[in-house]
Design an enzyme around this catalytic site. Sequence first.
Site, PDB file in Angstrom:
ATOM      1  N   GLU A  82     -74.851  34.255  72.630  1.00 12.55           N
ATOM      2  CA  GLU A  82     -73.460  34.334  72.159  1.00 12.55           C
ATOM      3  C   GLU A  82     -72.760  35.544  72.775  1.00 12.55           C
ATOM      4  O   GLU A  82     -73.388  36.573  73.009  1.00 12.55           O
ATOM      5  CB  GLU A  82     -73.434  34.485  70.635  1.00 12.55           C
ATOM      6  CG  GLU A  82     -73.242  33.184  69.869  1.00 12.55           C
ATOM      7  CD  GLU A  82     -71.797  32.674  69.897  1.00 12.55           C
ATOM      8  OE1 GLU A  82     -71.027  33.021  70.828  1.00 12.55           O
ATOM      9  OE2 GLU A  82     -71.443  31.917  68.979  1.00 12.55           O
ATOM     10  N   ASP A  83     -71.473  35.412  72.993  1.00 13.13           N
ATOM     11  CA  ASP A  83     -70.685  36.559  73.449  1.00 13.13           C
ATOM     12  C   ASP A  83     -70.439  37.518  72.288  1.00 13.13           C
ATOM     13  O   ASP A  83     -70.630  38.716  72.395  1.00 13.13           O
ATOM     14  CB  ASP A  83     -69.353  36.108  74.070  1.00 13.13           C
ATOM     15  CG  ASP A  83     -68.575  35.118  73.201  1.00 13.13           C
ATOM     16  OD1 ASP A  83     -69.084  34.695  72.138  1.00 13.13           O
ATOM     17  OD2 ASP A  83     -67.446  34.765  73.578  1.00 13.13           O
ATOM     18  N   ASP A 115     -61.938  35.955  75.793  1.00  8.14           N
ATOM     19  CA  ASP A 115     -60.561  35.641  76.167  1.00  8.14           C
ATOM     20  C   ASP A 115     -59.556  35.951  75.072  1.00  8.14           C
ATOM     21  O   ASP A 115     -59.899  36.092  73.896  1.00  8.14           O
ATOM     22  CB  ASP A 115     -60.454  34.139  76.467  1.00  8.14           C
ATOM     23  CG  ASP A 115     -60.553  33.286  75.199  1.00  8.14           C
ATOM     24  OD1 ASP A 115     -61.545  33.457  74.457  1.00  8.14           O
ATOM     25  OD2 ASP A 115     -59.633  32.487  74.936  1.00  8.14           O
ATOM     26  N   ASP A 132     -68.419  37.153  64.992  1.00  7.83           N
ATOM     27  CA  ASP A 132     -67.304  37.735  64.234  1.00  7.83           C
ATOM     28  C   ASP A 132     -67.545  37.442  62.749  1.00  7.83           C
ATOM     29  O   ASP A 132     -68.187  38.232  62.052  1.00  7.83           O
ATOM     30  CB  ASP A 132     -66.011  37.112  64.781  1.00  7.83           C
ATOM     31  CG  ASP A 132     -64.750  37.649  64.137  1.00  7.83           C
ATOM     32  OD1 ASP A 132     -64.811  38.682  63.465  1.00  7.83           O
ATOM     33  OD2 ASP A 132     -63.693  37.028  64.308  1.00  7.83           O
ATOM     34  N   GLY A 157     -67.297  31.640  76.168  1.00  9.07           N
ATOM     35  CA  GLY A 157     -67.380  33.105  76.165  1.00  9.07           C
ATOM     36  C   GLY A 157     -68.646  33.711  76.725  1.00  9.07           C
ATOM     37  O   GLY A 157     -68.623  34.815  77.261  1.00  9.07           O
ATOM     38  N   VAL A 205     -61.162  41.917  70.785  1.00 12.56           N
ATOM     39  CA  VAL A 205     -61.561  42.416  72.107  1.00 12.56           C
ATOM     40  C   VAL A 205     -61.422  41.322  73.166  1.00 12.56           C
ATOM     41  O   VAL A 205     -61.497  40.136  72.853  1.00 12.56           O
ATOM     42  CB  VAL A 205     -63.009  42.966  72.104  1.00 12.56           C
ATOM     43  CG1 VAL A 205     -63.114  44.236  71.278  1.00 12.56           C
ATOM     44  CG2 VAL A 205     -64.017  41.932  71.595  1.00 12.56           C
ATOM     45  N   ARG A 253     -60.908  36.672  80.749  1.00 17.12           N
ATOM     46  CA  ARG A 253     -62.373  36.559  80.764  1.00 17.12           C
ATOM     47  C   ARG A 253     -62.954  37.260  81.988  1.00 17.12           C
ATOM     48  O   ARG A 253     -64.112  37.665  81.996  1.00 17.12           O
ATOM     49  CB  ARG A 253     -62.800  35.088  80.825  1.00 17.12           C
ATOM     50  CG  ARG A 253     -62.397  34.267  79.611  1.00 17.12           C
ATOM     51  CD  ARG A 253     -63.091  32.911  79.677  1.00 17.12           C
ATOM     52  NE  ARG A 253     -62.528  31.935  78.760  1.00 17.12           N
ATOM     53  CZ  ARG A 253     -62.877  31.808  77.479  1.00 17.12           C
ATOM     54  NH1 ARG A 253     -63.764  32.638  76.957  1.00 17.12           N
ATOM     55  NH2 ARG A 253     -62.340  30.885  76.721  1.00 17.12           N
TER      56      ARG A 253
HETATM   57  P1  IMP Z   1     -67.134  33.475  64.419  1.00 11.63           P
HETATM   58  O1  IMP Z   1     -67.449  32.002  64.256  1.00 11.63           O
HETATM   59  O2  IMP Z   1     -66.053  33.911  63.465  1.00 11.63           O
HETATM   60  O3  IMP Z   1     -68.356  34.352  64.312  1.00 11.63           O
HETATM   61  O4  IMP Z   1     -66.485  33.659  65.828  1.00 11.63           O
HETATM   62  C1  IMP Z   1     -67.210  33.417  66.954  1.00 11.63           C
HETATM   63  C2  IMP Z   1     -66.363  33.091  68.158  1.00 11.63           C
HETATM   64  O5  IMP Z   1     -65.006  33.501  68.043  1.00 11.63           O
HETATM   65  C3  IMP Z   1     -66.905  33.855  69.323  1.00 11.63           C
HETATM   66  O6  IMP Z   1     -67.949  33.145  69.950  1.00 11.63           O
HETATM   67  C4  IMP Z   1     -65.679  34.029  70.194  1.00 11.63           C
HETATM   68  O7  IMP Z   1     -65.530  32.910  71.039  1.00 11.63           O
HETATM   69  C5  IMP Z   1     -64.531  34.102  69.226  1.00 11.63           C
HETATM   70  N1  IMP Z   1     -64.154  35.518  68.940  1.00 11.63           N
HETATM   71  C6  IMP Z   1     -64.439  36.242  67.829  1.00 11.63           C
HETATM   72  N2  IMP Z   1     -63.947  37.487  67.896  1.00 11.63           N
HETATM   73  C7  IMP Z   1     -63.337  37.571  69.110  1.00 11.63           C
HETATM   74  C8  IMP Z   1     -62.661  38.643  69.792  1.00 11.63           C
HETATM   75  O8  IMP Z   1     -62.510  39.785  69.311  1.00 11.63           O
HETATM   76  N3  IMP Z   1     -62.189  38.347  71.039  1.00 11.63           N
HETATM   77  C9  IMP Z   1     -62.336  37.124  71.631  1.00 11.63           C
HETATM   78  N4  IMP Z   1     -62.983  36.101  71.033  1.00 11.63           N
HETATM   79  C10 IMP Z   1     -63.473  36.316  69.776  1.00 11.63           C
HETATM   80 MG    MG Z   2     -67.829  32.077  71.626  1.00 13.53          MG
END
Ligand code: IMP
Ligand code: MG
Length: 182
Positions: free
Chosen positions: A106-107, A166, A110, A51, A160, A172
């Site tokens: 990081e992109d 993606d 979440d 991402g 998003v 992407r």
């Molecule tokens: P986390 O571990 O729950 O914080 O999620 C992190 C990863 O989930 C990010 O680096 C993204 O690759 C993916 N992700 C989380 N939310 C989204 C979104 O809204 N769209 C696309 N990818 C997401």
């Molecule tokens: Mg990611």
Amino acid sequence: MNSPERVIIGNDEFVPLFTEEQIQNRIKALAAQISLEYKSSVPVFIGVLNGSFLFMSDLIRYLDINCEIDFFKLSSYGDAKISTGNVKLLKELNCEVNDRDIIIVEDIVDTGLSLKYIEELFSEKSPNSMKVVSLLVKPGSLKYDVKIDYIGFRIPDKFVIGYGLDFAQKYRNLRGIYVLNT
Ligand code: IMP
Ligand code: MG
């Protein structure tokens, strides 16, 4: 039909959240701040694949300091829109981070689960310092106590796509960021 105004995926409609111009302006500001804070260092920017690849490439081109880069890869959501709750390392880091100033790129953060995993991964490697820059953060979704030093945009707790992000590996390459219209 998909257009800059909307992207249709199955029964889902995505609408613009940030334009290309808004994203680039925000990244310029982040790069200026980072350049100032790291002017006497050569930081290593470490991107989390897949991402962050576009954000990383734009961010480092707006810097006016020297830097190095590397990437590693974590398991993703698969084809789902919600986190599976476990993280795996799919591609290791190649560079030496011992005694270096590192900046994790990081992109999006979440739940914070991936970042928690990353913090633990790097705490074993003894860098001189570690900071985190994330283009997007969903404050309403955070479940883990993580520190994000530089934030591009805080966004609502919605899915998003675009600008590196993606859905099932696609979209992407959109220049803007789009949000699920629910
Ligand atoms: P986390 O571990 O729950 O914080 O999620 C992190 C990863 O989930 C990010 O680096 C993204 O690759 C993916 N992700 C989380 N939310 C989204 C979104 O809204 N769209 C696309 N990818 C997401
Ligand atoms: Mg990611």
